[in-house]
Design a protein around this motif. Sequence first.
Motif, PDB file in Angstrom:
ATOM      1  N   ASN A 124      -2.526  -1.407  11.170  1.00  0.00           N
ATOM      2  CA  ASN A 124      -2.131   0.004  11.239  1.00  0.00           C
ATOM      3  C   ASN A 124      -1.921   0.598   9.846  1.00  0.00           C
ATOM      4  O   ASN A 124      -0.932   1.278   9.585  1.00  0.00           O
ATOM      5  CB  ASN A 124      -0.860   0.168  12.083  1.00  0.00           C
ATOM      6  CG  ASN A 124      -0.593   1.628  12.448  1.00  0.00           C
ATOM      7  OD1 ASN A 124      -1.503   2.460  12.410  1.00  0.00           O
ATOM      8  ND2 ASN A 124       0.646   1.932  12.785  1.00  0.00           N
ATOM      9  N   ASN A 125      -2.862   0.324   8.933  1.00  0.00           N
ATOM     10  CA  ASN A 125      -2.714   0.768   7.548  1.00  0.00           C
ATOM     11  C   ASN A 125      -3.635   1.923   7.171  1.00  0.00           C
ATOM     12  O   ASN A 125      -3.758   2.248   5.991  1.00  0.00           O
ATOM     13  CB  ASN A 125      -2.973  -0.408   6.589  1.00  0.00           C
ATOM     14  CG  ASN A 125      -1.833  -1.416   6.631  1.00  0.00           C
ATOM     15  OD1 ASN A 125      -0.664  -1.048   6.666  1.00  0.00           O
ATOM     16  ND2 ASN A 125      -2.186  -2.693   6.655  1.00  0.00           N
ATOM     17  N   PHE A 126      -4.292   2.545   8.152  1.00  0.00           N
ATOM     18  CA  PHE A 126      -5.203   3.633   7.817  1.00  0.00           C
ATOM     19  C   PHE A 126      -4.457   4.775   7.127  1.00  0.00           C
ATOM     20  O   PHE A 126      -4.917   5.327   6.132  1.00  0.00           O
ATOM     21  CB  PHE A 126      -5.906   4.165   9.067  1.00  0.00           C
ATOM     22  CG  PHE A 126      -6.763   5.367   8.785  1.00  0.00           C
ATOM     23  CD1 PHE A 126      -7.956   5.239   8.083  1.00  0.00           C
ATOM     24  CD2 PHE A 126      -6.370   6.637   9.202  1.00  0.00           C
ATOM     25  CE1 PHE A 126      -8.746   6.349   7.802  1.00  0.00           C
ATOM     26  CE2 PHE A 126      -7.150   7.752   8.919  1.00  0.00           C
ATOM     27  CZ  PHE A 126      -8.344   7.602   8.224  1.00  0.00           C
ATOM     28  N   GLY A 127      -3.284   5.119   7.657  1.00  0.00           N
ATOM     29  CA  GLY A 127      -2.497   6.195   7.046  1.00  0.00           C
ATOM     30  C   GLY A 127      -2.100   5.866   5.621  1.00  0.00           C
ATOM     31  O   GLY A 127      -2.050   6.750   4.758  1.00  0.00           O
ATOM     32  N   VAL A 128      -1.819   4.597   5.364  1.00  0.00           N
ATOM     33  CA  VAL A 128      -1.460   4.178   4.008  1.00  0.00           C
ATOM     34  C   VAL A 128      -2.656   4.354   3.066  1.00  0.00           C
ATOM     35  O   VAL A 128      -2.503   4.769   1.911  1.00  0.00           O
ATOM     36  CB  VAL A 128      -0.978   2.716   4.000  1.00  0.00           C
ATOM     37  CG1 VAL A 128      -0.626   2.277   2.574  1.00  0.00           C
ATOM     38  CG2 VAL A 128       0.210   2.543   4.924  1.00  0.00           C
ATOM     39  N   SER A 129      -3.854   4.065   3.571  1.00  0.00           N
ATOM     40  CA  SER A 129      -5.063   4.272   2.763  1.00  0.00           C
ATOM     41  C   SER A 129      -5.231   5.742   2.398  1.00  0.00           C
ATOM     42  O   SER A 129      -5.622   6.081   1.269  1.00  0.00           O
ATOM     43  CB  SER A 129      -6.302   3.787   3.528  1.00  0.00           C
ATOM     44  OG  SER A 129      -6.225   2.404   3.799  1.00  0.00           O
ATOM     45  N   VAL A 130      -4.919   6.620   3.320  1.00  0.00           N
ATOM     46  CA  VAL A 130      -4.968   8.064   3.054  1.00  0.00           C
ATOM     47  C   VAL A 130      -3.977   8.412   1.948  1.00  0.00           C
ATOM     48  O   VAL A 130      -4.283   9.177   1.022  1.00  0.00           O
ATOM     49  CB  VAL A 130      -4.661   8.872   4.328  1.00  0.00           C
ATOM     50  CG1 VAL A 130      -4.546  10.364   4.008  1.00  0.00           C
ATOM     51  CG2 VAL A 130      -5.739   8.647   5.377  1.00  0.00           C
ATOM     52  N   GLN A 131      -2.787   7.852   2.041  1.00  0.00           N
ATOM     53  CA  GLN A 131      -1.774   8.096   1.009  1.00  0.00           C
ATOM     54  C   GLN A 131      -2.250   7.644  -0.367  1.00  0.00           C
ATOM     55  O   GLN A 131      -2.091   8.356  -1.371  1.00  0.00           O
ATOM     56  CB  GLN A 131      -0.475   7.364   1.364  1.00  0.00           C
ATOM     57  CG  GLN A 131       0.291   7.964   2.526  1.00  0.00           C
ATOM     58  CD  GLN A 131       1.545   7.165   2.814  1.00  0.00           C
ATOM     59  OE1 GLN A 131       1.534   5.926   2.795  1.00  0.00           O
ATOM     60  NE2 GLN A 131       2.649   7.854   3.085  1.00  0.00           N
ATOM     61  N   LEU A 132      -2.825   6.453  -0.422  1.00  0.00           N
ATOM     62  CA  LEU A 132      -3.259   5.898  -1.708  1.00  0.00           C
ATOM     63  C   LEU A 132      -4.404   6.714  -2.307  1.00  0.00           C
ATOM     64  O   LEU A 132      -4.448   6.938  -3.519  1.00  0.00           O
ATOM     65  CB  LEU A 132      -3.678   4.442  -1.534  1.00  0.00           C
ATOM     66  CG  LEU A 132      -2.564   3.472  -1.128  1.00  0.00           C
ATOM     67  CD1 LEU A 132      -3.111   2.069  -0.931  1.00  0.00           C
ATOM     68  CD2 LEU A 132      -1.445   3.473  -2.158  1.00  0.00           C
TER      69      LEU A 132
END
Length: 278
Positions: A124-132
């Motif tokens: 569930n790290n897609f949102g984190v990729s967006v942040q980065l």
Amino acid sequence: RISNGIIFLTHSTPIEITNKIMSSMQTYRKKSSDDAKSILESGISTLDALTSSLAALPYKGNDALSQAESAFVATLGEGDVEKANDVVDAAYKVTRDALSMGSHHTRVLERFVALHIPQMEDGNNFGVSVQLMFSKLLTDERAKMEKSLSETSKYYSSRADAIDKFSHLPKTSVTETKSTSKSNATGGKEGDEKKDSTSASTEEKTSTSDGGKVNLHRVKALAALDAQMYTDLVSALQSMLDGFVVILDNLEKNWDKLESPRGKGYGGYGSGGSSMVY
């Protein structure tokens, strides 16, 4: 605590300490979200103001540089090379104010994203990729803005050096001379006598070379410096405007992922809600 007049020392448990820290950090996260939202909400008016400032600059098109240079040569050719260049001064102010504002806004948004990065977990790290990816965009754009701020700050120093090289300008030198004399007299009617006297004189000389005639090549050199700075300022303002509109566009499109990368229902950091330990 105090009970029946007796003082009992109490210590917070690790969970209580953790809850207190997390509650304090939640305040900072909420503040960062509010600041970021304010930038987004005022984004259109900010972009409109920047666009108007860019449109108000006088020299445009493929030959903007030569337009500026020719105009500056004509003005400087009148002989008053020490007069400020009003066109460059206006572009200097509006561009550097915009760059400073853009740098500040990107730092605010960087803090917003950094404080909403969730706890590290598997999946569930897609949102984190967006942040980065958004963080990298912010860092890159801010670096360009701050580089332009640093480079344009050297303009007046360079212009002063160029003006100093004009030989037709009067050069004034001042020489001050002081002299002191002392005398002693003995056995006089008034007895022994000592006298001190001081005198000062100032001489001022003003000289010119080239018969006071303006050197055309120096004029062109100064005009070229002014025109180059004008072009650099316009380019920096355009670049800042382009970068800022992309930042706002990404912020608007991805707000939910940036604020709550794992969704509103997630209980950890970066949920946009509370993550207290019980």
